[in-house]
Design an enzyme around this catalytic site. Sequence first.
Site, mmCIF file in Angstrom:
data_model
loop_
_atom_site.group_PDB
_atom_site.id
_atom_site.type_symbol
_atom_site.label_atom_id
_atom_site.label_comp_id
_atom_site.label_asym_id
_atom_site.label_seq_id
_atom_site.Cartn_x
_atom_site.Cartn_y
_atom_site.Cartn_z
ATOM 1 N N HIS A 1 2.860 -3.764 6.770
ATOM 2 C CA HIS A 1 1.871 -2.621 6.480
ATOM 3 C C HIS A 1 1.854 -1.685 7.585
ATOM 4 O O HIS A 1 2.740 -1.654 8.384
ATOM 5 C CB HIS A 1 0.274 -3.130 6.445
ATOM 6 N N HIS B 1 0.928 -1.064 0.082
ATOM 7 C CA HIS B 1 0.225 0.197 -0.030
ATOM 8 C C HIS B 1 0.865 1.288 0.202
ATOM 9 O O HIS B 1 1.744 1.311 0.813
ATOM 10 C CB HIS B 1 -0.830 0.028 1.323
ATOM 11 N N ARG C 1 -3.259 4.715 -1.831
ATOM 12 C CA ARG C 1 -3.151 3.486 -1.495
ATOM 13 C C ARG C 1 -2.830 2.491 -2.383
ATOM 14 O O ARG C 1 -2.131 1.410 -2.335
ATOM 15 C CB ARG C 1 -4.468 3.166 -0.699
#
Lengths: 220, 384
Positions: free
Chosen positions: B286, B158, B216
């Site tokens: 992440h 992302h 994203r």
Amino acid sequence: RAMELPPGHFPAARAAAVAVEYLRYLRGGPGSGLRLRELQRARRQDIDDVGHKYYLELELEDVLDKDRTVSCTAEVLYHLGSTTSAPDVQLTVQGELRSTEEADKEFYNRIRSLEKELVAENIPDSHGNVPPELEPIHLLAWVASGYVIWQNSTENTKFHLAQVKHVKQVKRNDEDLQFDFVLLLHEMVSQEVLPWEVTLLWHPQRGARVPQSRAAGAGS
Amino acid sequence: DQVLHIVPETIQQVQHLQLLCSTFMLDLWKPLLPEDIRAGEDLHIRVPAPLVQEMKDSLAQHMISYRVLIPDVQKLVDQSMPRERSSHRQVSGGYVYTEYHPMEEIYQWMTQIQKNNSELVTQHILGKTFENRTMYYLQISQPSNKTKKIIWMDCGIHAREWISPAFCQWFVKEILQNYKTDPKISRFLQNLDFYVLPVLNIDGYIYSWEEDRLWRKSRSPYENGTCYGTDLNRNFNSSWGSVGVSFNCSSDVFCGSGPESEPETRAVAQFIKSKKSDILCYLTIHSYGQLILTPYGSTTKPPSNNEELMQVAKEAAAALKGKYGTSYRVGSTASILYSNSGSSRDWAHTIGIPLSYTFELRDTGTHGFVLPADQIQPTCEETM
């Protein structure tokens, strides 16, 4: 009839976030910002024809004074089937929050005496930096976003302020300070970043008010 | 040395504390002078290590409660010093790991890392992104005649989660800087190979530097070029399209036109499939949330080896917390976070990789995606 919830699971975490945002709106200011340190306990009660009520025990810290924590018990009621009414939040804070009277007064006087209205963007910047003189504005953005998040939360959302896109001071004839913000709110479940235009009024003794807020036009 | 936080309650306690200060010649941090110590006000005192126990005993004797504010002053001092170029071998001439780097610099870094550590590191092509950029991974492998199991780690799926690629780079640096001297790392490398993909979603990462910090997804166009990007972590072939996704390109969780519709997804999936019998652990990094997530996102039904997955994750969270006190929650995505489908972690597990985890690094929302660079070091150190 209240069911114990694992505090690590998302239903409790989402309700806790609402309570914290509401508290930020009520008690935040240019000299103080609260953050959730730990959700210690959560229970939920399903009330027929009314909605879901969460009972929470939270530990909060002041971002400007990290060794100071306060405990808070909160009740968050999400109304049944409603996407238009804000959750009801009741809170009790145990312990004293640091007094920010001096800092608030200083900030108030500084802004009132600015010749040109304050304008700033991207707080924090891409690398996470906030210039020290803009930190109070950043904290006021938390107050503003606290209000918007509280008003717009449901059991299926979890909002955080991602960034202050733009802020403009608007001079007023009365004693309030006015800041018009464009705030970027990150919603965890949909992963969307939603721009909101929010007007914040603030006064050192009277605190904060949000006379208007709206989701801004098409985002990214 | 420790720093104690005391709030004296009575005049007697104030007097006793003043006595202790002058007797032991203690270093008062707050207030500055013993005569300014007041009942009801914060007192911070630094107590030299040899006196800590005696001090605490004296406080207990006089019923004065205290809290340890800083358990190890030297450690804090060391941390706050800028990292000097150590006598360690140059891992890669002066690269600053405590800053965020644009993609160009990360490409150069990979080349340098391989050049400076060629006995251990090889750089390989994984595939190409939509905008035709090359995806490289680094293989860290100690030459040996036995075949080793693999730990795979990818970062930056992302775009806006900048702390993630920063962690992959840090991780590589730590391994290479310390494998000769750190017994744990050297044991790892005797038995395991590390495959690290520092930036999976290169197009998105570049876009977040140049156009939109909070982007994203990838950058593949849909709807005649009126809409861009697939959420690569909804694009894998694990219950694809079933829950927690959107079929609308304008959504941030748009799952693509089909499972593995995106070149980036295919590049990763093809490679992992080809090596799956050797891959012991799949890690995907992440932010934010401070979570160690286990399968699955699409159902709350636990995976077959859930006990093992949870135990390892809990131990990892405990070790992580031991460093700076940072709390990570542990559990399946479906119970801790939300429902989702098509995630790389779930897919890795379903094809047979037993230990499959998503790490959501710091923080919990205070800065979110825009984590200040001064948190790169503590975040990476605790996660190591």
